[in-house]
Write a protein that holds these residues in place. Structure first.
Motif, PDB file in Angstrom:
ATOM      1  N   GLY A   1     -39.857   4.967  30.619  1.00  0.00           N
ATOM      2  CA  GLY A   1     -40.430   3.664  30.321  1.00  0.00           C
ATOM      3  C   GLY A   1     -41.607   3.355  31.231  1.00  0.00           C
ATOM      4  O   GLY A   1     -42.449   4.208  31.498  1.00  0.00           O
TER       5      GLY A   1
ATOM      6  N   ARG B   1     -42.136   8.312  27.917  1.00  0.00           N
ATOM      7  CA  ARG B   1     -41.090   8.351  26.891  1.00  0.00           C
ATOM      8  C   ARG B   1     -39.712   8.525  27.514  1.00  0.00           C
ATOM      9  O   ARG B   1     -38.703   8.187  26.899  1.00  0.00           O
ATOM     10  CB  ARG B   1     -41.376   9.473  25.891  1.00  0.00           C
ATOM     11  CG  ARG B   1     -42.522   9.154  24.963  1.00  0.00           C
ATOM     12  CD  ARG B   1     -42.640  10.159  23.840  1.00  0.00           C
ATOM     13  NE  ARG B   1     -43.201  11.430  24.274  1.00  0.00           N
ATOM     14  CZ  ARG B   1     -43.407  12.475  23.474  1.00  0.00           C
ATOM     15  NH1 ARG B   1     -43.061  12.408  22.202  1.00  0.00           N
ATOM     16  NH2 ARG B   1     -43.944  13.579  23.941  1.00  0.00           N
TER      17      ARG B   1
ATOM     18  N   TRP C   1     -40.445   0.945  25.003  1.00  0.00           N
ATOM     19  CA  TRP C   1     -40.091   2.281  25.473  1.00  0.00           C
ATOM     20  C   TRP C   1     -39.084   2.231  26.618  1.00  0.00           C
ATOM     21  O   TRP C   1     -38.484   3.257  26.959  1.00  0.00           O
ATOM     22  CB  TRP C   1     -41.341   3.049  25.888  1.00  0.00           C
ATOM     23  CG  TRP C   1     -42.114   3.570  24.707  1.00  0.00           C
ATOM     24  CD1 TRP C   1     -43.202   3.004  24.111  1.00  0.00           C
ATOM     25  CD2 TRP C   1     -41.815   4.754  23.955  1.00  0.00           C
ATOM     26  NE1 TRP C   1     -43.615   3.765  23.045  1.00  0.00           N
ATOM     27  CE2 TRP C   1     -42.782   4.849  22.921  1.00  0.00           C
ATOM     28  CE3 TRP C   1     -40.834   5.738  24.047  1.00  0.00           C
ATOM     29  CZ2 TRP C   1     -42.792   5.878  21.993  1.00  0.00           C
ATOM     30  CZ3 TRP C   1     -40.841   6.780  23.129  1.00  0.00           C
ATOM     31  CH2 TRP C   1     -41.803   6.838  22.115  1.00  0.00           C
TER      32      TRP C   1
END
Length: 366
Positions: A182, A179, A268
């Motif tokens: 990535g 998170r 992400w």
């Protein structure tokens, strides 16, 4: 796998498990690691069973391709304590190598080479190994706890360990997703003989997203969380030794070492950060170099150009094989054909085969 020096510099410093954990985390961050997590060395029976099932199914389908070692020591891969019975804690260390720009941009420049982000700087194995050994020395010299160091050099499943330590989760592309960072984390581990307070494991946050699966040029994902390495461009351009299947060669495009497509497609990555480690800053010579220029490299020039990088380990012939395929995919006969002509009589049969295919493919180009 390596052990720290056996002779401490001073008497052991007393510390509670929580104090030791915090000291290790602080020292790791000081050494340049971007994330530090702690997990049990022995997985739960459920986690161990899941790891065994996943790896056994991967091997049963033949998805490992030429990487026969993945079918060996499966029990040890599923449980770090089978590697070292004294292990009580896995210290999972991560370093960010995030790019500053989208690595897929070079795919629109077919006369230039696309090299995976992770290989554009110094070989991460060497960087991680030196930092892990330094952290190991700190632990031994200060607290005198036994330990072992791992950097992709033993049958230890790094991504499950990283997830158990809270770094991220294995996404549908089978790589770790964070998170905070990535898809761009290098991983390494220490096994400690002492039990420390553990971090909470990370949960899966992929949801219904399938961006990584749809991004794969060769359809290497038979299902979410499953990878058929035999169709993966990273495997084909790095691990595969012989000629690449003719049906897959056009799909390589200008990718000559690795592929970042599934990683770069992950949403992400909007939270990702550029690498702060200087060793991972891309070398200018590895950022979209001209294919025609790379095709001129003999063995000595190849070794000199890629010294200290991960690319060097595949050798000149396999590398030039990849370059030849990319020249054939360039759609630019005027520049690609002159570069291919010398390769048609190369001393390597692998290179000659690739150059011949590329020449034939270009013959049909406009």
């Amino acid at each position: 796998m390596a052990r720290t020096p056996p002779v401490p510099k001073r008497p052991a410093k007393p510390a509670t498990p929580a104090e030791l954990r915090d000291a290790i985390r602080d020292e790791a961050l000081r050494l340049g690691f971007d994330a530090v997590g702690f997990a049990p060395a022995s997985p739960t029976p459920e986690a161990r069973y899941e790891r065994l099932e996943q790896l056994s199914a991967f091997v049963a389908h033949g998805f490992q391709g030429d990487m026969g070692w993945l079918g060996q020591r499966i029990e040890e891969r599923a449980d770090p304590t089978t590697l070292w019975s004294e292990a009580r804690t896995v210290v999972s260390l991560a370093m960010n190598y995030g790019p500053l720009t989208d690595p897929r941009a070079v795919l629109a420049q077919p006369e230039r080479a696309a090299i995976s982000v992770y290989a554009q700087g110094r070989d991460y194995h060497e960087v991680m190994k030196s930092r892990l050994k330094a952290l190991g020395r700190f632990i031994w010299d200060t607290y005198q706890h036994d330990l072992k160091v791992f950097v992709d050099t033993a049958p230890l499943m790094e991504k499950p360990a990283a997830q158990a330590a809270g770094h991220g989760w294995q996404g549908k592309h089978t790589n770790l997703v964070s998170r905070q960072f990535g898809s761009w984390l290098f991983l390494g581990e220490l096994l400690l003989s002492v039990e420390l307070p553990f971090d909470a494991p990370e949960t899966n946050h992929c949801g219904q997203c399938r961006a990584c699966l749809g991004a794969c040029p060769t359809r290497a994902f038979p299902a979410p969380y499953q990878l058929d390495a035999r169709r993966c461009i990273s495997y084909l351009t790095i691990e595969h030794v012989g000629p690449i299947d003719a049906e897959l060669r056009p799909l390589l495009g200008n990718r000559i070492y690795g592929c970042d497509d599934c990683l770069a497609a992950c949403p992400w990555n909007k939270f990702a950060q550029g690498a702060r480690e200087a060793a991972f800053v891309p070398r200018a010579a590895l950022t979209a170099p001209l294919l025609a220029e790379l095709a001129t490299l003999d063995d000595a020039a190849f070794r000199q150009r890629f010294a200290g990088t991960a690319i060097k380990r595949i050798g000149r012939d396999r590398f030039i094989r990849n370059v030849a395929y990319a020249l054939g995919n360039s759609g630019a006969p005027s520049t690609a054909l002159p570069a291919l002509v010398p390769l048609l009589t190369d001393t390597s049969a692998l290179v000659r085969d690739a150059a011949s295919w590329a020449q034939a493919r270009l013959a049909g180009s406009p």
